[in-house]
Design a protein around this motif. Sequence first.
Motif, PDB file in Angstrom:
ATOM      1  N   VAL A 288       0.826  -1.209   0.000  1.00  0.00           N
ATOM      2  CA  VAL A 288       0.000   0.000   0.000  1.00  0.00           C
ATOM      3  C   VAL A 288       0.861   1.261   0.000  1.00  0.00           C
ATOM      4  CG1 VAL A 288      -1.645   1.339   1.390  1.00  0.00           C
ATOM      5  CG2 VAL A 288      -2.043  -1.085   0.994  1.00  0.00           C
ATOM      6  N   THR A 289       1.944   1.260   0.775  1.00  0.00           N
ATOM      7  CA  THR A 289       2.812   2.446   0.781  1.00  0.00           C
ATOM      8  C   THR A 289       3.487   2.644  -0.575  1.00  0.00           C
ATOM      9  OG1 THR A 289       4.655   1.185   1.730  1.00  0.00           O
ATOM     10  CG2 THR A 289       3.255   2.417   3.263  1.00  0.00           C
TER      11      THR A 289
ATOM     12  N   LEU B 155       0.592   4.107  -2.831  1.00  0.00           N
ATOM     13  CA  LEU B 155       0.313   5.480  -2.410  1.00  0.00           C
ATOM     14  C   LEU B 155       1.492   6.399  -2.723  1.00  0.00           C
ATOM     15  CD1 LEU B 155      -1.583   7.451  -0.909  1.00  0.00           C
ATOM     16  CD2 LEU B 155      -0.452   6.736   1.210  1.00  0.00           C
TER      17      LEU B 155
ATOM     18  N   GLN C 137       1.623   7.385  -6.442  1.00  0.00           N
ATOM     19  CA  GLN C 137       0.667   8.438  -6.778  1.00  0.00           C
ATOM     20  C   GLN C 137       1.135   9.814  -6.287  1.00  0.00           C
ATOM     21  OE1 GLN C 137      -1.922   8.057  -8.794  1.00  0.00           O
ATOM     22  NE2 GLN C 137      -1.259   5.940  -9.014  1.00  0.00           N
ATOM     23  N   LEU C 138       1.645   9.853  -5.074  1.00  0.00           N
ATOM     24  CA  LEU C 138       2.125  11.122  -4.530  1.00  0.00           C
ATOM     25  C   LEU C 138       3.356  11.637  -5.274  1.00  0.00           C
ATOM     26  CD1 LEU C 138       1.636  10.478  -0.709  1.00  0.00           C
ATOM     27  CD2 LEU C 138       0.341  12.054  -2.153  1.00  0.00           C
TER      28      LEU C 138
ATOM     29  N   ASP D 114      10.470   3.991   3.472  1.00  0.00           N
ATOM     30  CA  ASP D 114       9.159   4.610   3.229  1.00  0.00           C
ATOM     31  C   ASP D 114       9.002   5.895   4.033  1.00  0.00           C
ATOM     32  OD1 ASP D 114       8.468   2.650   1.450  1.00  0.00           O
ATOM     33  OD2 ASP D 114       7.101   1.597   2.804  1.00  0.00           O
TER      34      ASP D 114
ATOM     35  N   PHE E  47       8.409   9.394   2.265  1.00  0.00           N
ATOM     36  CA  PHE E  47       7.238  10.243   2.501  1.00  0.00           C
ATOM     37  C   PHE E  47       7.651  11.617   3.030  1.00  0.00           C
ATOM     38  CE2 PHE E  47       4.582   6.277   2.585  1.00  0.00           C
ATOM     39  CZ  PHE E  47       3.746   6.650   1.546  1.00  0.00           C
TER      40      PHE E  47
END
Length: 170
Positions: free
Chosen positions: A36-37, A40, A43-44, A91, A95
């Motif tokens: 999932v990370t 996500l 996309q970011l 991650d 982020f």
Amino acid sequence: MWLFALFVAVPIIEIALFIQVGGLIGLWPTLLIVVVTAILGTQLVRQQGALALSQLRQSFSELNDPSEPLAHGALILLSGALLLTPGFFTDTVGFLLLIPAFRSFVFRELRKRIKVQGFVMGQQNMPPHQDGFRNQPGGPTTIDGEWQEIDREGDSASNDPQAPSGWTRH
């Protein structure tokens, strides 16, 4: 030497975190978090990359120093690589690099340590053309014109070296 330490420390940190998180929540939830990370993060990164590209274009169009938008783009690219790398530590750093304020902080810290010798926008430092001149004020002038070849076939004087060149009128 610090790069070698980084390449050794990061996998050790990731393995330790996988063991700790996997022990707390189990194997499948841990793997789901990693997938999932990555999704996500992709996309970011795409969204932030498009924003950084538009800021870079704007700095070029306004003839501003493009170093900060270029640095943001490079940090977003690094963020994407970190987010696609499986692990909790990578991650987290990935982020963090997607937050514009954090990227600005990293840029300021890098700028303190990097010395730029010079930066010029425009054509001031363009290398000369093949003829040794640049197309600039005060340089050689190109004159457009029309020409017509004069065919002097059958004229015995055309082979005579003393005859007019054909570029002149008699």
